[in-house]
Write a protein that holds these residues in place. Structure first.
Motif, short mmCIF file in Angstrom:
data_model
loop_
_atom_site.label_atom_id
_atom_site.label_comp_id
_atom_site.label_asym_id
_atom_site.label_seq_id
_atom_site.Cartn_x
_atom_site.Cartn_y
_atom_site.Cartn_z
N UNK A 125 0.71 -1.07 -0.04
CA UNK A 125 0.18 -0.01 0.12
C UNK A 125 0.80 1.16 -0.06
N UNK A 126 0.23 2.24 0.13
CA UNK A 126 0.73 3.58 0.01
C UNK A 126 0.67 4.56 1.39
N UNK A 127 0.13 3.68 2.65
CA UNK A 127 -0.03 4.50 3.85
C UNK A 127 -1.30 4.93 3.93
N UNK A 128 -2.31 4.72 3.19
CA UNK A 128 -3.77 5.13 3.18
C UNK A 128 -4.40 4.48 4.19
N UNK A 129 -4.89 5.24 5.22
CA UNK A 129 -5.84 4.58 6.25
C UNK A 129 -7.18 5.26 6.14
N UNK A 130 -7.94 4.25 6.48
CA UNK A 130 -9.55 4.82 6.40
C UNK A 130 -10.00 4.27 7.60
N UNK A 131 -10.94 4.99 8.31
CA UNK A 131 -11.30 4.68 9.67
C UNK A 131 -12.95 5.07 9.62
N UNK A 132 -13.69 4.10 9.69
CA UNK A 132 -15.22 4.16 9.36
C UNK A 132 -15.32 5.22 8.44
N UNK A 133 -14.79 4.95 7.22
CA UNK A 133 -15.08 5.42 5.78
C UNK A 133 -14.59 6.88 5.93
N UNK A 134 -13.90 7.30 7.04
CA UNK A 134 -13.26 8.81 6.80
C UNK A 134 -11.90 8.91 7.06
N UNK A 135 -11.00 9.60 6.83
CA UNK A 135 -9.63 9.33 7.00
C UNK A 135 -9.21 9.72 8.58
N UNK A 136 -7.86 9.53 8.82
CA UNK A 136 -7.44 9.30 10.29
C UNK A 136 -7.86 10.84 10.98
N UNK A 137 -7.71 11.91 10.14
CA UNK A 137 -7.81 13.27 10.74
C UNK A 137 -9.36 13.65 11.28
N UNK A 138 -10.18 13.06 10.30
CA UNK A 138 -11.66 13.15 10.54
C UNK A 138 -12.09 12.24 11.84
N UNK A 139 -11.31 11.34 12.09
CA UNK A 139 -11.92 10.23 12.74
C UNK A 139 -11.30 10.42 14.09
N UNK A 140 -9.84 10.88 14.14
CA UNK A 140 -9.28 11.20 15.46
C UNK A 140 -8.84 12.79 15.46
N UNK A 141 -9.59 13.76 15.77
CA UNK A 141 -8.76 14.96 15.71
C UNK A 141 -7.86 15.35 16.70
N UNK A 142 -7.56 14.49 17.75
CA UNK A 142 -6.65 14.62 18.45
C UNK A 142 -5.30 14.04 18.07
N UNK A 143 -4.16 14.54 18.07
CA UNK A 143 -2.83 14.00 17.67
C UNK A 143 -2.44 12.89 18.29
N UNK A 144 -2.87 12.92 19.71
CA UNK A 144 -2.24 11.68 20.39
C UNK A 144 -3.02 10.46 20.02
N UNK A 145 -4.20 10.47 19.72
CA UNK A 145 -4.96 9.40 19.24
C UNK A 145 -4.13 9.02 17.81
N UNK A 146 -3.87 9.88 17.04
CA UNK A 146 -3.22 9.55 15.78
C UNK A 146 -1.79 9.01 16.20
N UNK A 147 -1.33 9.33 16.92
CA UNK A 147 0.12 9.02 17.48
C UNK A 147 -0.09 7.32 18.05
N UNK A 148 -1.16 7.25 18.36
CA UNK A 148 -1.34 5.84 18.81
C UNK A 148 -1.64 4.80 17.92
N UNK A 149 -2.29 5.19 16.74
CA UNK A 149 -2.41 4.52 15.69
C UNK A 149 -1.13 4.15 14.88
#
Lengths: 316, 417
Positions: A230-254
């Motif tokens: 792949x190319x690092x594309x992440x889809x969470x519940x049909x949206x991208x990571x930023x829409x699903x996790x507005x907090x940067x801490x959560x994105x770091x977790x993933x």
């Protein structure tokens, strides 16, 4: 010695009494239950006690029970010397014969390894790198575990000297020659990864491999599909990571497992998360995003963060 | 060993940070339990970012073409330098507040040439200005660069001697206005003299030399009071000055100025750009309470300024264009009810959409790969990214992952490197 013999005699008598009482009790119980007293097994006793004295106590140890005295009364060490008063063990007078015997043997092992290495050097041979013991895959037994194994209490200093000596042995270039001896005192860490089965690769119509996994953290549940190539594309519940996790801490977790396994930007992730709050959702994803990729990465199990967090809700 | 590795993995890979701490605690008792041999790890094919830095000096992230009227799709993804005078004239307000300190830190102000701006420029170049003014609508998710695109377009039009009327953030009108009085000119609407005067003064500073050289005249007589009259044929700048001096009449002067500008644009004397950021705020409820009940609020449509701006947004005039943005931040959010879309129809609502229809919607997406790399090249060039790990490919991948290449998020993430 005389005092010891007296104590041992008293203990034996006590045990005899206990056992005979147990036998009589067993027969009584069998009669109460209308069963054959001669063929009344321990299982039948447990059932009878549970039936006659029902208990709502949560802890099973706290419920009424009737066991054989050998199972209930703590064991005592058997006599360590013969009738003449001569100790069986050479190191009896060190007060910790098992421990000092072990240390003595370990020194002999180390010396033999050194001799073997000298011989190999003289022959011009080199240590076999393939056979080398992987230190990261196991840990030394803890102090209570060693005490349990040797049936002797150790002081902290003694335990430290044990660790120091055995570390010298395992770090020796040809320590693999004495692997069976060393591994008696190490706990293998691979149990987790051996138990949890790595999911099989699935191929879609286009022949692109992917893996599926699901898991939970607190009350959140995550269902993940990881696509390789792949190319690092992440889809969470049909949206991208930023829409699903507005907090940067959560994105770091993933991101952390992907970063650790060096698959960042190389796999595509399609995830569905439900329930819980944003951080537990990210936590659920972190564990599950990781597990399918773990097949490629041997040293994962040693990371404390990456070991599965079993903090799952009682109701979840 | 760790001293090499720690900075690379410092922020995101908390896992690694924990490993280092646990290994130092248990080093005497559990040899090898909490430690990772990173050298082994790297030998197994895992990249050591320190050893693979991004090649310096090769990346092109700037264009020398500082004239926005010459910008074409060739310049996509490149930064162009905006002169301080241009910043003062057209971009003093309206950009994201974080960008101004950034300009100071960089010792220059640069904007990226992006595809949505280029598309609208191409449309503007090709448009027939004898036909009704075209309305362009920029939309995109928060932080995607709508206001920056608007600023670029204002610079584009301003450098071609257009008169520019700019509302940096429409919701301000119905949220934070301190002075509100009932209109004397028309019953039932609310005047905000201070805000109207601010709009007039911004019109003057934005178009100061231009308005004087054009020497536009008024088309009719305006009677403000028994003594104060603007005659037909007076200069438009006099009318604006009157509004600035007699703030009481500023909202009505604003209406007159808009009427005059529309007439001048229609007769071909000048081209006018109407730039409104957060236009969906004009179809929202205000935060101003009605006198009769504490629970009733005025609607933005009842504000004089909004009514005048809507006159400007009508396409009953020619010789100009309007560029608006719709923004999630301009719509009042209910508690626990996050907005689900950034599309114009959703944000404008039925009434707003019916009023502005037809318009040309232009999506402002997040950065493409090229733009994102160009952005980090520029940040690196300006020494905004200080950490050695930030200069590596691995660091960039990490930043892109964390920000999803959203411009604002990318800036926020890059702050930490």
């Amino acid at each position: 010695m005389r005092a010891y013999l007296e104590r041992a005699k008293a203990h034996d008598a006590f045990m005899q009494g206990e056992i005979s009482e147990y036998e009589i009790g067993k027969r009584h119980l069998a009669n109460i239950m209308g069963a054959d007293p001669d063929n009344f097994s321990q299982e039948d006793i447990d059932k009878a006690v549970e039936y006659l004295l029902p208990s709502g106590l949560f802890d099973k140890e706290a419920r009424p029970k009737m066991k054989h005295p050998h199972d209930v009364i703590p064991k005592r060490k058997a006599a360590e010397f013969d009738v003449d008063g001569r100790p069986f063990h050479t190191y009896f007078y060190t007060a910790k014969p098992q421990f000092f015997k072990l240390m003595h043997d370990a020194v002999f092992v180390l010396e033999s390894l050194k001799k073997e290495e000298d011989k190999m050097l003289r022959r011009g041979e080199e240590a076999n790198a393939d056979k080398k013991i992987i230190i990261g895959a196991s840990v030394w037994l803890t102090k209570p575990a060693v005490e349990e194994k040797l049936q002797e209490k150790l002081s902290d200093e003694e335990y430290d000297s044990f660790i120091r000596l055995f570390t010298r042995i395992i770090e020796h270039p040809i320590s693999y020659a004495e692997e069976t001896f060393i591994m008696q005192y190490r706990r293998v860490l691979s149990a987790e990864s051996m138990i949890s089965s790595i999911p099989e690769l699935i191929y879609d119509e286009a022949g692109r491999p992917y893996q599926e996994a699901e898991g939970a953290r607190k009350t959140s549940k995550a269902y993940v599909k990881i696509w390789s190539q792949g190319s690092g594309h992440v889809t969470v519940n049909g949206t991208d990571l930023l829409d699903c996790f507005p907090e940067i801490l959560d994105r770091e977790q993933v991101m952390s497992p992907l970063h650790f396994t060096n698959t960042l930007g190389r796999v595509d992730i399609e995830a569905r998360v439900e329930g819980g709050g944003h951080s537990s959702r990210a936590g659920a994803l972190r564990e599950e995003a990781l597990s399918p990729t773990s097949s490629e990465i041997p040293p994962l199990r040693v990371s404390p963060r990456i070991i599965k967090n079993n903090n799952v809700s009682f109701f979840g | 060993m760790f001293s090499i590795v720690r900075p690379v993995l410092r922020r995101s890979a908390c896992a690694c940070r924990l490993i280092t701490s646990s290994s130092s605690n248990n080093s005497s008792t559990e040899q090898g339990s909490g430690t990772i041999n990173f050298n082994e790890l790297f030998q197994k094919g895992i990249e050591n970012p320190i050893r693979n830095p991004v090649k310096k000096g090769l990346a092109v992230c700037r264009t020398n073409q500082t004239d926005p009227s010459q910008h074409t799709i060739r310049h996509e993804g490149l930064y162009y330098r905006v002169a301080p005078e241009a910043i003062q004239r057209w971009m003093k307000e309206g950009l994201h507040p974080d960008i101004y300190p950034l300009f100071r830190a960089f010792n220059e102000s640069c904007l990226m040439v992006r595809r949505p701006a280029i598309e609208i420029m191409e449309c503007m170049r090709a448009a027939d200005y004898s036909l009704p003014a075209i309305r362009y609508m920029l939309y995109g998710r928060a932080g995607s660069g709508k206001s920056s695109t608007l600023a670029h377009l204002m610079h584009f039009c301003g450098s071609q001697d257009w008169v520019i009327t700019h509302v940096p953030w429409a919701p301000v009108l119905h949220r934070y206005s301190k002075e509100r009085v009932p209109s004397t000119f028309k019953e039932g609407r609310i005047d905000q003299p201070a805000d109207a005067a601010k709009w007039l003064s911004r019109l003057m500073t934005t178009n100061d030399p231009l308005l004087k050289t054009l020497n536009l005249k008024t088309h009719r007589k305006y009677i403000w009071s028994r003594r104060e009259v603007t005659e037909e044929g007076d200069a438009l700048t006099e009318l604006i000055d009157f509004g600035l001096q007699r703030v009481k009449y500023a909202p009505d002067v604003m209406g007159a100025v808009i009427r005059e500008l529309k007439l001048h644009a229609s007769s071909g004397n000048v081209k006018v750009l109407v730039a409104i950021d957060g236009v969906n705020g004009m179809w929202e409820q205000t935060r101003y309470i009605r006198e009769e009940s504490r629970h009733k609020f005025f609607h933005a449509q009842e504000l004089t300024i909004v009514q005048h701006l809507m006159e400007f947004l009508k396409n009953d005039w020619t010789g100009g264009a309007s560029v608006c943005t719709v923004d999630e931040g301009a719509t009042i959010k209910e508690m626990n009810d996050p907005l689900t879309s950034y599309m114009p129809r959703f944000l404008l609502g039925q009434k707003g959409f019916d009023f502005l229809d037809p318009f040309i919607p232009v999506h402002v997406p997040d950065y493409s790969d090229k733009e994102a790399n160009s952005c980090l090249d520029y940040y690196t060039d300006r020494k905004w990214i200080q950490h050695p790990a930030g200069l590596t490919e691995a660091g960039r991948t990490e930043m892109f992952f964390l920000s999803c290449k959203n411009p604002l998020e990318l800036y926020k993430v890059s702050r930490r490197w």
